[in-house]
Write a protein that holds these residues in place. Sequence first.
Motif, mmCIF file in Angstrom:
data_model
loop_
_atom_site.group_PDB
_atom_site.id
_atom_site.type_symbol
_atom_site.label_atom_id
_atom_site.label_comp_id
_atom_site.label_asym_id
_atom_site.label_seq_id
_atom_site.Cartn_x
_atom_site.Cartn_y
_atom_site.Cartn_z
ATOM 1 N N TYR A 87 0.842 -1.192 0.000
ATOM 2 C CA TYR A 87 0.000 0.000 0.000
ATOM 3 C C TYR A 87 0.882 1.249 0.000
ATOM 4 O O TYR A 87 2.056 1.210 0.386
ATOM 5 N N ALA A 88 0.284 2.395 -0.408
ATOM 6 C CA ALA A 88 0.989 3.670 -0.346
ATOM 7 C C ALA A 88 1.391 3.956 1.113
ATOM 8 O O ALA A 88 0.687 3.561 2.038
ATOM 9 N N GLU B 12 4.543 3.060 0.183
ATOM 10 C CA GLU B 12 5.588 2.165 -0.303
ATOM 11 C C GLU B 12 5.264 1.570 -1.667
ATOM 12 O O GLU B 12 6.155 1.096 -2.372
ATOM 13 N N GLY B 13 3.993 1.566 -2.021
ATOM 14 C CA GLY B 13 3.592 0.993 -3.292
ATOM 15 C C GLY B 13 2.250 1.523 -3.726
ATOM 16 O O GLY B 13 1.796 2.579 -3.255
ATOM 17 N N GLU B 14 1.587 0.783 -4.612
ATOM 18 C CA GLU B 14 0.309 1.227 -5.165
ATOM 19 C C GLU B 14 -0.716 0.093 -5.137
ATOM 20 O O GLU B 14 -1.570 -0.009 -6.027
ATOM 21 N N ARG B 15 -0.656 -0.749 -4.115
ATOM 22 C CA ARG B 15 -1.625 -1.836 -4.004
ATOM 23 C C ARG B 15 -3.046 -1.278 -3.921
ATOM 24 O O ARG B 15 -3.305 -0.313 -3.205
ATOM 25 N N GLY B 16 -3.942 -1.915 -4.655
ATOM 26 C CA GLY B 16 -5.323 -1.479 -4.615
ATOM 27 C C GLY B 16 -5.927 -1.669 -3.234
ATOM 28 O O GLY B 16 -5.666 -2.678 -2.562
ATOM 29 N N VAL B 17 -6.734 -0.717 -2.814
ATOM 30 C CA VAL B 17 -7.337 -0.758 -1.477
ATOM 31 C C VAL B 17 -8.714 -1.412 -1.574
ATOM 32 O O VAL B 17 -9.700 -0.775 -1.964
ATOM 33 N N ALA B 18 -8.757 -2.697 -1.238
ATOM 34 C CA ALA B 18 -10.015 -3.446 -1.184
ATOM 35 C C ALA B 18 -10.029 -4.145 0.166
ATOM 36 O O ALA B 18 -9.485 -5.239 0.315
ATOM 37 N N LEU B 19 -10.610 -3.500 1.158
ATOM 38 C CA LEU B 19 -10.481 -3.986 2.530
ATOM 39 C C LEU B 19 -11.647 -4.848 2.991
ATOM 40 O O LEU B 19 -11.565 -5.454 4.060
ATOM 41 N N ASP B 20 -12.711 -4.923 2.201
ATOM 42 C CA ASP B 20 -13.816 -5.827 2.558
ATOM 43 C C ASP B 20 -13.579 -7.178 1.890
ATOM 44 O O ASP B 20 -14.372 -7.666 1.082
ATOM 45 N N ARG B 21 -12.442 -7.773 2.260
ATOM 46 C CA ARG B 21 -11.977 -9.017 1.657
ATOM 47 C C ARG B 21 -11.473 -9.948 2.766
ATOM 48 O O ARG B 21 -11.306 -9.527 3.923
ATOM 49 N N PRO B 22 -11.161 -11.209 2.419
ATOM 50 C CA PRO B 22 -10.720 -12.155 3.453
ATOM 51 C C PRO B 22 -9.482 -11.713 4.227
ATOM 52 O O PRO B 22 -9.332 -12.045 5.398
ATOM 53 N N HIS B 23 -8.578 -10.968 3.583
ATOM 54 C CA HIS B 23 -7.317 -10.634 4.261
ATOM 55 C C HIS B 23 -7.511 -9.763 5.487
ATOM 56 O O HIS B 23 -6.649 -9.735 6.381
ATOM 57 N N THR B 24 -8.630 -9.056 5.580
ATOM 58 C CA THR B 24 -8.896 -8.253 6.775
ATOM 59 C C THR B 24 -9.822 -8.973 7.753
ATOM 60 O O THR B 24 -10.095 -8.456 8.832
ATOM 61 N N GLY B 25 -10.293 -10.157 7.373
ATOM 62 C CA GLY B 25 -11.292 -10.828 8.195
ATOM 63 C C GLY B 25 -12.619 -10.102 8.163
ATOM 64 O O GLY B 25 -13.457 -10.283 9.043
ATOM 65 N N GLU C 147 -0.806 0.004 7.161
ATOM 66 C CA GLU C 147 0.592 0.130 7.612
ATOM 67 C C GLU C 147 1.090 -1.195 8.169
ATOM 68 O O GLU C 147 2.220 -1.616 7.898
ATOM 69 N N GLN C 148 0.253 -1.866 8.939
ATOM 70 C CA GLN C 148 0.640 -3.160 9.511
ATOM 71 C C GLN C 148 0.817 -4.203 8.413
ATOM 72 O O GLN C 148 1.755 -5.012 8.453
ATOM 73 N N ALA C 149 -0.066 -4.181 7.418
ATOM 74 C CA ALA C 149 0.036 -5.143 6.315
ATOM 75 C C ALA C 149 1.339 -4.954 5.556
ATOM 76 O O ALA C 149 2.008 -5.930 5.195
ATOM 77 N N ASN C 150 1.723 -3.719 5.308
ATOM 78 C CA ASN C 150 2.998 -3.457 4.641
ATOM 79 C C ASN C 150 4.162 -4.007 5.443
ATOM 80 O O ASN C 150 5.119 -4.568 4.891
ATOM 81 N N ARG C 151 4.094 -3.813 6.753
ATOM 82 C CA ARG C 151 5.199 -4.234 7.613
ATOM 83 C C ARG C 151 5.320 -5.752 7.688
ATOM 84 O O ARG C 151 6.418 -6.298 7.683
#
Length: 260
Positions: free
Chosen positions: A110-111, A113-126, A140-144
């Motif tokens: 994510y910005a 550091e990058g340009e990952r698309g922001v789709a947060l209603d997905r499995p990766h966020t639970g 920020e935590q995902a980037n880290r």
Amino acid sequence: MTDMKERLLRGELLLGTMVTVFDTPEIMCLAANAGLDWVFVDTESVYPDPVRLAAMLGYARTAELPAVVRIPKISKTEVSRVLDLGAAGIICPDVRSAAEARELVRLAKYAPEGERGVALDRPHTGYRLGGTEDKLRYMEQANRRLMLICQIESLQGLERLREIVETPGVDGLLIGPNDLTQAMGIFGQTGHPDFLQAVKRVVDAARGCGKYVGMSCGSAAACRPWAELGVRFFQVGTDVSLYAGALREMRGQWREIGQS
């Protein structure tokens, strides 16, 4: 779940295996219960059903087992798919330049550091949707925590080794012995002096910028000399090789019974 980078930073050696064709989600529970530290899910050589992949990554998260997915190529679709399904990291095959490494980072982070698309209603966020501050904190935590690994499998990758591993956002390198020895004209000769020198080059380059090297091995015992050279994380066998080996061992024990 303790992420791979944190454990590597503590100096731990990490043991994993590769999932290729047994794309059943329960395999993640079996790996976690066996005490493995991570799992390598291959979508380059054998592409699993996306629904099965989603279930596998979901089980891995539930079991608190980092699942790192090897994508077939660097593309927005491939990177977004596995990360939004909840992969703990990405292995990119046959990286040959810093430009390729930078593109992987751009798509995966994510910005800023990058340009990952922001789709947060997905499995990766639970599916835990919060306000703007919560979302920024998650990104920020995902980037880290994200583990980005470039696979070194070619002479070009070896030649541009330092520029690849020095790319900001790249966390480690994975040596593919089969493809690399093939490219070197010494297929399968992992004890060959040229291959040993190549491994040392990879380890030294990674260590020089605080990053980590992994290796694919056929058995746990085969990891020892590479660990002594500085390799820190290992993929031992595959679902197919381990199951086939267990069947052969069982058959050998049965022969002993039949001959007694």
